[in-house]
Design an enzyme around this catalytic site. Sequence first.
Site, PDB file in Angstrom:
ATOM      1  N   HIS A 105       0.877  -1.176   0.000  1.00 27.72           N
ATOM      2  CA  HIS A 105       0.000   0.000   0.000  1.00 27.72           C
ATOM      3  C   HIS A 105       0.915   1.228   0.000  1.00 27.72           C
ATOM      4  O   HIS A 105       2.019   1.182   0.559  1.00 27.72           O
ATOM      5  CB  HIS A 105      -0.845  -0.043   1.272  1.00 27.72           C
ATOM      6  CG  HIS A 105      -1.928   0.982   1.364  1.00 27.72           C
ATOM      7  ND1 HIS A 105      -1.684   2.267   1.775  1.00 27.72           N
ATOM      8  CD2 HIS A 105      -3.258   0.896   1.126  1.00 27.72           C
ATOM      9  CE1 HIS A 105      -2.835   2.938   1.782  1.00 27.72           C
ATOM     10  NE2 HIS A 105      -3.802   2.132   1.396  1.00 27.72           N
ATOM     11  N   ASP A 107       2.760  -5.065   7.972  1.00 28.95           N
ATOM     12  CA  ASP A 107       1.560  -4.242   7.829  1.00 28.95           C
ATOM     13  C   ASP A 107       0.349  -5.175   7.883  1.00 28.95           C
ATOM     14  O   ASP A 107       0.047  -5.871   6.920  1.00 28.95           O
ATOM     15  CB  ASP A 107       1.625  -3.485   6.494  1.00 28.95           C
ATOM     16  CG  ASP A 107       0.325  -2.747   6.169  1.00 28.95           C
ATOM     17  OD1 ASP A 107      -0.657  -2.891   6.920  1.00 28.95           O
ATOM     18  OD2 ASP A 107       0.306  -2.030   5.153  1.00 28.95           O
ATOM     19  N   GLN A 162      -4.801  -5.465   6.659  1.00 28.70           N
ATOM     20  CA  GLN A 162      -5.809  -6.334   6.029  1.00 28.70           C
ATOM     21  C   GLN A 162      -5.730  -7.753   6.562  1.00 28.70           C
ATOM     22  O   GLN A 162      -6.246  -8.687   5.918  1.00 28.70           O
ATOM     23  CB  GLN A 162      -5.619  -6.345   4.500  1.00 28.70           C
ATOM     24  CG  GLN A 162      -5.741  -5.014   3.832  1.00 28.70           C
ATOM     25  CD  GLN A 162      -7.158  -4.451   3.866  1.00 28.70           C
ATOM     26  OE1 GLN A 162      -8.130  -5.151   4.133  1.00 28.70           O
ATOM     27  NE2 GLN A 162      -7.279  -3.152   3.610  1.00 28.70           N
ATOM     28  N   LYS A 170     -10.704  -0.730  10.205  1.00 24.20           N
ATOM     29  CA  LYS A 170     -10.872  -1.896   9.334  1.00 24.20           C
ATOM     30  C   LYS A 170     -11.166  -3.137  10.169  1.00 24.20           C
ATOM     31  O   LYS A 170     -11.305  -4.240   9.650  1.00 24.20           O
ATOM     32  CB  LYS A 170      -9.604  -2.118   8.509  1.00 24.20           C
ATOM     33  CG  LYS A 170      -9.315  -0.986   7.515  1.00 24.20           C
ATOM     34  CD  LYS A 170      -8.036  -1.248   6.752  1.00 24.20           C
ATOM     35  CE  LYS A 170      -7.476  -0.020   6.089  1.00 24.20           C
ATOM     36  NZ  LYS A 170      -8.147   0.338   4.850  1.00 24.20           N
ATOM     37  N   CYS A 228      -4.724   2.560  -3.787  1.00 24.14           N
ATOM     38  CA  CYS A 228      -3.464   3.002  -3.169  1.00 24.14           C
ATOM     39  C   CYS A 228      -2.347   1.983  -3.355  1.00 24.14           C
ATOM     40  O   CYS A 228      -1.463   1.853  -2.510  1.00 24.14           O
ATOM     41  CB  CYS A 228      -3.629   3.311  -1.683  1.00 24.14           C
ATOM     42  SG  CYS A 228      -4.737   4.666  -1.367  1.00 24.14           S
TER      43      CYS A 228
HETATM   44  C1  LIG Z   1      -2.533  -2.958   3.379  1.00 21.21           C
HETATM   45  C2  LIG Z   1      -2.845  -1.602   3.889  1.00 21.21           C
HETATM   46  N1  LIG Z   1      -1.899  -0.882   4.505  1.00 21.21           N
HETATM   47  C3  LIG Z   1      -2.145   0.342   4.987  1.00 21.21           C
HETATM   48  C4  LIG Z   1      -3.376   0.944   4.860  1.00 21.21           C
HETATM   49  C5  LIG Z   1      -3.584   2.329   5.402  1.00 21.21           C
HETATM   50  O1  LIG Z   1      -4.474   2.294   6.454  1.00 21.21           O
HETATM   51  P1  LIG Z   1      -5.014   3.654   7.110  1.00 21.21           P
HETATM   52  O2  LIG Z   1      -5.530   4.483   5.974  1.00 21.21           O
HETATM   53  O3  LIG Z   1      -6.101   3.186   8.025  1.00 21.21           O
HETATM   54  O4  LIG Z   1      -3.882   4.288   7.829  1.00 21.21           O
HETATM   55  C6  LIG Z   1      -4.387   0.241   4.225  1.00 21.21           C
HETATM   56  C7  LIG Z   1      -5.714   0.860   4.058  1.00 21.21           C
HETATM   57  O5  LIG Z   1      -6.280   0.976   3.000  1.00 21.21           O
HETATM   58  C8  LIG Z   1      -4.115  -1.056   3.721  1.00 21.21           C
HETATM   59  O6  LIG Z   1      -5.058  -1.757   3.095  1.00 21.21           O
END
Ligand SMILES: Cc1ncc(COP(=O)(O)O)c(C=O)c1O
Lengths: 417, 152
Positions: free
Chosen positions: A134, A211, A214, A237, A375
């Site tokens: 991401h 990370d 998900q 999430k 993203c």
């Molecule tokens: C794999 C992953 N990492 C990071 C993020 C970023 O999360 P946040 O926007 O809640 O900080 C997301 C959210 O879309 C994600 O799917």
Amino acid sequence: MNSDNKQITDTVPFDVRKVREDFPILAETVHGKPLVYFDNAATTHKPLQVINRLQHYYLHENSNIHRGVHALSQHATGEYEKSRRTIQKFINASSEKEIIFTRGTTESINLVAQSFGAKFIAQDDEIIISGMEHHSNIVPWQLLCERTGARLKILPFDLNGELQMEELPGLITAKTKLISVVHASNSLGTVNPVEDIIALAHSHGIPVLIDGAQAVQHMPVDVQKLDCDFYVFSGHKLYGPTGIGVLYGKTKYLEAMPPYQGGGDMILSVTFDKTIYNELPYKFEAGTPDIAGGIGLGAAIDYLNTIGMDAIAAYEHQLSDYVIEKFTNIDKVQLIGNAKKRVGSFSFILDGIHPHDIGTILDFDGIAIRTGHHCTQPVMQRFCIPATARLSLGIYNTREEIDFFVQSIHKVFEVFS
Amino acid sequence: MINSELRELYQQVILDHNKNPKNFGKIDPHNHSAEGFNPLCGDHLFIYLQTEGDVITNISFEGGGCAISKSSASLMTEALKGKSITEAKEFFERFHNMVTGQASEDDDFEDLDKLAIFQGVRDFPVRVKCASLSWHTMIAALDNNNKSISTE
Ligand SMILES: Cc1ncc(COP(=O)(O)O)c(C=O)c1O
């Protein structure tokens, strides 16, 4: 609490009707149709247990934490810290001091990039990330590289959406200072072999950040068993509120790292000559936090524990298999990401029809999907496509909703016939 | 059953231009060009213009996106070929007012001819950017040659 609930849920089957009753928003209609929410990877809905907890906090408990002698403040502090322990147990961290509240995954990664980066990463050092990250696990490292003159190296993935693990040993050098990879990909659904990455990294003495944005909502996660050095995720999430997230870090790293932001709460004493930083976890928590959010996240985890993460994983696995079966039966659908081990996030494209048009037509049937690059632009570049449509599952989704989705996809073909 | 509002958005002309766009590709020579992005959905296109004096003698587009952005670009190139730069800018104003719903109730946009089929877009606020991307890019090409623009 965790283990008690597990015993109960092992014998209680997953009752999706009952789960749905906990989510009042599912009764909404969109364009006159019942809402079918398949955008869970973007954010999940909140159960009544969370909504009521937030309301209860503001009705009966509101006050600032960690600084009052009065009853309300002590109570709020107690609830906030209880939530920290709930999170600690949820991911099986060895100490509550290793649980840092942040605004979310993005802030957690930025915290590590800034603080770990300041202490441990210098010119010509190397950081490895994967090709399916991401943007929030790419850009903070690029900023760090710009500041320090360090280099970012990329572990590629194949066209099934699986990491090319055979490339990893060749990427690791004496200059590698950190590996940061996504546990489950939001655009491809792939669950990565993070255990293998961590084991290999540790054999070279390299720490690993995972990370988990998900992953935590879909499967049991045990940070001690994984042996990862950092693990990050977002509350929103995980059926919790927005504005709150978690950084788990091993004590040995968190203690060595300098503070991320300065301000109240993160200090023991301040004079104009010298400031003594507070101990963990408060060293990394400057200023008044999202108190209600932290307590609400605890309520979300309590809620998930009453269902059981094993039961959730099993149910979502069945739903995912059903989605794959349905997709396989439609000729003109191409799934982007076919990893063997996966969560219920499905990127797809339709022959000759742009994802944005798919999203508009499905919306008319009350179906919420996401369209765009999610993203993860480097993932789109790998497949030479500008965007995908994405269906992502949550605990309240049903087979009937998937059937309805398939009907609606046929309507897309009809419009474009 | 396809909803009537959806049919209003995805009219046959739009679907036809999406499938078989007019004036597609890079014209040579051209003396104006610009690149347009819609980062939200990945639409990405180029506009090329050849002008002589105040007249647009040739115009084309390249790139891709959703049915709305692609057909809009195609119909725009058809409408502007042979028009003056001043007329092109007037068309842009009218088109923009139409898709953002800023015109009066009884305005039927007859002067816009075929372009009037994009009236349905005003009921879909998130799609307004798709319909207007090519127009903004065309204006950018005329005003600041070789610039790239973004809808965000
Ligand atoms: C794999 C992953 N990492 C990071 C993020 C970023 O999360 P946040 O926007 O809640 O900080 C997301 C959210 O879309 C994600 O799917």
